[in-house]
Design an enzyme around this catalytic site. Structure first.
Site, PDB file in Angstrom:
ATOM      1  N   HIS A  58      -8.352   5.076  29.468  1.00 18.59           N
ATOM      2  CA  HIS A  58      -8.554   6.507  29.228  1.00 18.59           C
ATOM      3  C   HIS A  58      -7.371   7.114  28.483  1.00 18.59           C
ATOM      4  CE1 HIS A  58     -10.042  10.594  31.083  1.00 18.59           C
ATOM      5  NE2 HIS A  58      -9.712  10.691  29.818  1.00 18.59           N
TER       6      HIS A  58
ATOM      7  N   ASP B  82      15.872   8.260  32.766  1.00 14.15           N
ATOM      8  CA  ASP B  82      16.170   9.688  32.892  1.00 14.15           C
ATOM      9  C   ASP B  82      14.938  10.488  33.301  1.00 14.15           C
ATOM     10  OD1 ASP B  82      18.791   9.294  32.073  1.00 14.15           O
ATOM     11  OD2 ASP B  82      18.432   9.914  30.001  1.00 14.15           O
TER      12      ASP B  82
ATOM     13  N   HIS C 299      -4.610  12.100  24.520  1.00 16.01           N
ATOM     14  CA  HIS C 299      -5.037  10.772  24.096  1.00 16.01           C
ATOM     15  C   HIS C 299      -4.052  10.258  23.057  1.00 16.01           C
ATOM     16  CE1 HIS C 299      -9.482  11.878  25.186  1.00 16.01           C
ATOM     17  NE2 HIS C 299      -8.762  11.597  26.253  1.00 16.01           N
TER      18      HIS C 299
ATOM     19  N   HIS D  30      -3.104  16.405  29.880  1.00 20.00           N
ATOM     20  CA  HIS D  30      -3.805  15.173  29.516  1.00 20.00           C
ATOM     21  C   HIS D  30      -3.888  15.096  28.009  1.00 20.00           C
ATOM     22  CE1 HIS D  30      -6.590  11.942  29.123  1.00 20.00           C
ATOM     23  NE2 HIS D  30      -7.616  12.698  28.808  1.00 20.00           N
TER      24      HIS D  30
ATOM     25  N   TYR E 187      22.311  16.977  34.316  1.00 17.80           N
ATOM     26  CA  TYR E 187      22.119  17.194  32.879  1.00 17.80           C
ATOM     27  C   TYR E 187      21.579  18.592  32.579  1.00 17.80           C
ATOM     28  CZ  TYR E 187      20.097  16.669  28.198  1.00 17.80           C
ATOM     29  OH  TYR E 187      19.779  16.835  26.886  1.00 17.80           O
TER      30      TYR E 187
END
Length: 246
Positions: A188, A148, A125, A123, A242
């Protein structure tokens, strides 16, 4: 009953130690890629459990390692990483009782408990991705690198506040119907998932890059969507062909 790390099988203790070091090291990638400020953001990783049953036939708990709450990035070490069960409870892992896990722990725990294929959660910001989240707008798939990495647009998850597993439920509900490894939780910021923490960190770096690029492109004019069959082809190639050793 509180789980005590030192009471678990040696193989589990070794797996926890390895995971703690890896998670501590990966946290350095967040400020290095300008995805966080101050103490915001977190990386977690599921602890791989031994494939052989414990000698005493105990049911081993699912565990994950996550950043401690409110600790500066330059103070993070393997020893400060917090170990939690899949219900978000901190175990007796040798860290001081006062060293609480991240405030986003409940969200990470819910993802691990309900998406067994996920081995890492991140997570941040990061500025541009969070700006899209503030608008409650998905990032359209107008770049081949999006096809991709994410297999389509980056979706928006519902508004939810920290305090329980509401954010986690929103992540799971949104990503369960999407190929994307990232979700923009409304008002958020982005959460990303991966087969391990490194893959989730990569997705966090990539989501900020495409959020920035698409935003700039839209300032210049209308963006051009990629046709779905091309998205599918690009995603399949990148995920299965790839890179080295595939």
């Amino acid at each position: 009953m509180t789980i005590v790390l030192s009471d678990l099988p040696t193989a589990v203790q070794e797996a926890v130690a390895t995971t703690r070091q890896r998670v501590a090291d990966l946290h350095a990638e967040l400020p290095r890629n300008e995805l966080v400020v101050w103490t915001a953001g977190n990386v977690s990783e599921r602890v791989p459990m031994p494939t052989e049953p414990a000698a005493d036939s105990r049911q081993l708990p699912g565990l994950f390692v996550i950043k401690p709450s409110g600790v500066s990035y330059d103070e993070l070490t393997a020893e400060t990483m917090v170990v939690c069960t899949l219900d978000g409870a901190k175990i007796d892992d040798g860290t001081p009782d006062a060293l609480a896990p991240s405030s986003d722990t409940a969200a990470h725990a819910y993802v691990y408990a309900n998406m067994p294929e996920v081995g890492g959660v991140v997570h941040t910001h990061s500025t541009y991705a969070t700006a899209w989240a503030a608008r409650g707008e998905e990032i359209p798939c107008v770049l081949t690198m999006m096809a991709d990495e994410f297999g389509g647009p980056i979706p928006v998850g519902p508004f939810a506040v920290i305090g329980d597993d509401s954010i986690g439920r929103g992540i799971v509900e949104t990503l369960s119907s999407s190929r994307s490894k990232a979700v923009l939780m409304q008002n958020h910021g982005p959460f990303t998932i991966g087969s391990d923490a490194r893959a989730a960190v990569k997705a966090a770096v990539m989501v900020e890059e495409v959020a920035r690029t698409v935003h700039i492109s839209q300032q210049l004019g209308e963006t051009l969507p990629i046709e779905q069959h091309f998205i599918d082809s690009l995603y399949d190639r990148y995920q299965n062909v790839y890179g080295q050793g595939r």
